[in-house]
Each structure stands twice: as C-alpha cells, then as structure tokens.
Design a protein around this motif. Sequence first.
Motif, PDB file in Angstrom:
ATOM      1  N   GLN A 351       5.715   0.080   9.612  1.00  0.00           N
ATOM      2  CA  GLN A 351       4.327  -0.160   9.215  1.00  0.00           C
ATOM      3  C   GLN A 351       3.809   0.977   8.327  1.00  0.00           C
ATOM      4  O   GLN A 351       2.960   0.764   7.465  1.00  0.00           O
ATOM      5  CB  GLN A 351       3.442  -0.290  10.456  1.00  0.00           C
ATOM      6  N   LEU A 352       4.313   2.186   8.532  1.00  0.00           N
ATOM      7  CA  LEU A 352       3.835   3.341   7.774  1.00  0.00           C
ATOM      8  C   LEU A 352       4.364   3.375   6.344  1.00  0.00           C
ATOM      9  O   LEU A 352       3.785   4.051   5.491  1.00  0.00           O
ATOM     10  CB  LEU A 352       4.233   4.633   8.504  1.00  0.00           C
ATOM     11  N   CYS A 353       5.462   2.687   6.075  1.00  0.00           N
ATOM     12  CA  CYS A 353       6.113   2.780   4.764  1.00  0.00           C
ATOM     13  C   CYS A 353       5.952   1.492   3.974  1.00  0.00           C
ATOM     14  O   CYS A 353       6.340   0.421   4.433  1.00  0.00           O
ATOM     15  CB  CYS A 353       7.599   3.085   4.932  1.00  0.00           C
ATOM     16  N   LEU A 354       5.376   1.622   2.784  1.00  0.00           N
ATOM     17  CA  LEU A 354       5.263   0.479   1.878  1.00  0.00           C
ATOM     18  C   LEU A 354       6.265   0.566   0.730  1.00  0.00           C
ATOM     19  O   LEU A 354       6.486  -0.419   0.035  1.00  0.00           O
ATOM     20  CB  LEU A 354       3.851   0.405   1.278  1.00  0.00           C
ATOM     21  N   ASP A 355       6.839   1.737   0.502  1.00  0.00           N
ATOM     22  CA  ASP A 355       7.572   1.978  -0.732  1.00  0.00           C
ATOM     23  C   ASP A 355       9.076   1.971  -0.599  1.00  0.00           C
ATOM     24  O   ASP A 355       9.776   2.080  -1.613  1.00  0.00           O
ATOM     25  CB  ASP A 355       7.151   3.322  -1.338  1.00  0.00           C
TER      26      ASP A 355
END
Length: 596
Positions: A351-355
Amino acid sequence: MSNPARWMVLAALLGACRGGPRPSPEGSLPAGSRRGGPAAARGGRTGGNRPASPLPVDSVAECPAEALAAVAAFRSPARVFQFGPLCTTASEGRWAAVLATGTREEASDLWVLVHGDRDQVHRVRRFPVGVRIEFGQVTRGWAYLLGRTNALDDMPAGGRVLAVFPIPAPGDGPPELRTLGPLEVPLLRATDARDLDLRLAAEVPPRDPSAQDAQRTVEEVTAGGAPALRARILGMGTPTLRAWQVGVYQETAFLLPRDNDDAATGALELLRALGASMDCAAGERCIARPTQALAAGTTGAQALLRYQGERVTLAALLAESAAPTAVMLDPGAPWSAEALDRAEDLAAARQLCLDGAVGEHVVSASRGDTRVLAFSVTVGAEAPRTRVYLQAPGHAPRAYGDDSIGVGVVGPRELHLRDYDLDGGLELVTLAQREGAAVTSIASFPAVSSVSQHDLVHRHDMLRIAFGATTVALFDEALRSFRPAPSAPLTACGLLDRLAGNDPRALLGATGSTFVVVRYREPDQPLRGEPQRISRRELQEQGSALLGRLAGLRCPELSCDWEQSVCRAVGDPERGVFWFAEGGRRLAAVSRFEAP
C-alpha cells in the motif's frame, strides 16, 4: 591478508568512530532561483540543480475523466490521499497528476503520475515529513504546493510548507524538492490557490546578483546598521526564517521598511555573524562559513538576495539552527523480536509503494503502538533500493531511505532489525551479494531524531567492530556488547590544527603507537578496502603524505559526526575520512579514496 590478520589491523580503529557523518540538514544547500512571470517559463533557468526542461504543462481546475480513471487505479480502502490529485493540461499527449498519500491530516509520500505512451509513477525525493498539503498549482512544468506543519520531533506545528519541484519530462528520473530561492520567498505567504497564482505572476528581475554584489550588500548593511538595512529590504518586507527541512520554514520575524531600529536588531545580529565569514559565490545567497565543523542536525545562517529595480535587496534571512533535541523513542522499552513476512506487513508495504515492486520479504519490529517496516523496492530496470517506514500513533507513515549497501547490488537483499546499542533507536542490517562476493551494511535510526533526517545513519563503527561478518548471527555475536565512542570536538579539532602544519613529529604524536591507512575505491564505503598498519618508521619517513588529500585540512573544512568520531571534507566527501580515538585525543586511522 587473512581475516584474523585483517581483524587485528582493524582493531586499531575500535576507539575511532561510528561511521560517516549524518546528512547535513536539508534546506541549506544553494539552488538556482525561479525564473517566472507571464513572458517567461517559470523554472526555466538551468543553473543550480534544476533540469533544463520539465514537462511544459499547467494545472487545471478539475481533473478530466481520463485522469480520474488513471488515478482510480491507485485507490484502495487502505490507501488515503492526503492531497490531490492535482491534474495538468497535456503536452504532446502527456499529462501529469500530483498527489500525496498518508492520512487525512498528514502526508507520507508525494507522487507524480505522468501519463503518455509509457506511464510513469515518480516518488518525489526529499519530501518533508510531518506536513499536510493544502493547495497548489503547476505552472510551466513547475509544481508549487503549500501547506502547514504538524508538531513532530523537534519541529513545532504551524510552520509553512512550500514544496517546489519539476514535473518530469520523458526520460527524466524522480523529481527532487528544490531549496528555497529568493524569488520563491513571497510564495510562503500565499493564503490560497488564487493568491498563489497572483504571486507567481509577479514580475521578476532579469538577473541574479553577482557574488561581488551579494557580498558588498551584506557588508554595507552590517557597517551601516538599521538605516542601511531598511534601505536594502524588500518593499513588501523581508522575513527571518528557520528552515526545518527542505520546503519547511518557520517565520520568526518580519521586517518592513517603515519599522524602527529596535525591530531591526535581530536581523542585524544575524547579518553581522554571517558577515564575519561567508561564501557568496552563488550570488543569490550568502552562506556562513563555520569556524568549527558543524555538528549533525545544524545549519549555518544565510542571506537570500535579489534585485528590486536596480538595487540588490535582502529577500530573506535564514537563521542558524541548533542540533535536534527531540527524543524519538523511549530507550526503557525494548523492541520486539523482528517478524518476517507477516501478512499485514506485506499488505502495508504494497500500500505504501506506488512506483515499483516490493521485494519478496518484509521485516518488521514493534514497540507498543510504534512499528517499523523495512523492505526493498525495484523501480523499472533500476537496482533495488531499501525503504524503511516508521508508523507511530497520530502520524502518517514516515519514510526513510537507506543506500548504505552501496551501488551495483542488484540481487535479493536479506534485511534484519536490531537494537545493538540499546539506545532506543533501531539498526537495519543488510546482507547481499555482488559479483559473487558478500556485501553488508548497517544503518540506524538514532535515539535522538530530527525532522531533517530522511535517511538512516550509515554505521561504519559497527561494521568495523563486526569486520568480516557475513551473516546476521555473526553480527549479533560481534555487536552484543557494543558501546559508542564519541569524540570531543575541541579536542579533535585541536589535534587537526597541530597536524595542519605537516610536521612529521606532530603526526607521530597524534597517532600514538598504532595507525592504519585504508585505501578504498567505492564511494561512501571507507572500510571496504585493504587496511594497512603503518609503522613508526613509515610515519617518520612519509609524514603527511600518508594522509593523502586530507593533509592540511582543519575542522572548518570538514563535516564531522562526533558521536561516531569521524570527519570528512565538506564538498568533497570522497577525499577520505579521519577516524579519531580516545575521545579525539588520537588519530587512529585515515581512509583514503582512490578512484578505480
């Protein structure tokens, strides 16, 4: 040299220090100023650390349906958008959206989604912690976001946030927040998006002051007192600011041309201290030269200068900041044993990482309601990078970076969490392979925390004591009784003053019975090399030549971490490292960088 023999040589360093210096406080480095106005592309100046051509787009009042659909792919019940999306117009088929994730009251990370023939998601570097974004605008490819601070560590609530960064063009890497320039100072007082737009449209001067003009202005004001100061401040007023992080400022005073002499007292004192020894090479700013090495968490005073008409004026003063004093964690309560790959930790990391893609393993540790997560992230074809998040009650997850393992480590990483020095902080142990050889690193949250720290502290001291360890069990055994060995700044600086004359007798006296030279070739890895024990005869014969490019340096030219008893050259950290012992009374070793 066998590992036991190398261990005996490295043992000479045991009284030396804890690794490399902590990052210098962010917000204190020179940067080019904004070029703007209706007839100019804002941010178009290519000096400093600004790119030549961000994606030439402007923000729009409402996101088009296509943008909303793209952003929707990143929404989930467990992921909160603190700000955004702020969408832009299109340029050659590409448009962008800016958003911040975290909680409703505080941002954790800032992201730029660039849509085109190949979609990209960028995580903005150096984004401050403990802030909430309230409004913003993108103009000619430059994003300007404003907000307020929450109370966190040593930073009080109510400070002003101004995040300035470029929208990446195709082929560009992740954008980075820019330090405050004199032309951005008026934006700090923007009250809403309309006010920000009016301030961005203000006319700007055609050039920056030269280094000579900047220095002369500060000198004239300090000599002329309050009347000279009032003549050199902006018509709209000149603030005195305290920089907590890049993009975060607290206004401590505001001086207007009509103010009396008493109101100018604080600004004059700051300028007189600055003028005693300053560097005005950037033209747009004069920066105090320290008389001693700056301690971790401190910044020197600055004056930001710009033209107003034909006169050089003071756009803002940045006060010197003291070292952080906020205690992050209670050392009386122990951390839990580390947990590996818990389902809730894996879900939280994703959830913390979009990239990018989260590595296959996530390690965590907790203390009461506080939890730390550590994992690697692979973005595109890049080598994995480690990210660490501190999750504490009342705040958004707080991101830390850790590049202590070094470059070129592309394989899987084994991560472990420990508290070796029992100070309330937490150490991250990283084990990996590069070209068939084991590489290791240790980095930590210190017990005393500041919002200016966005990266873990590379712990060379622990690596030295655990030299040769390649498993976490060996690290645990070597560091079971670890205790830090700090140096007294005045003592160590006095020693370097005696060495600066390059007298061989001074070097003999400073090194005692044991001295080691480590030649290393990997930046920021001063212990990844062959240690060589230097005899008294070699000290007499070679003298200061053994110090390499460090010879003759004194504390004002160095960045030091006194807790770790280590100093490096300011502006050129790979000249090498001084390692002190016995509280700074002895020079135990030097590490000399030799480019491959």
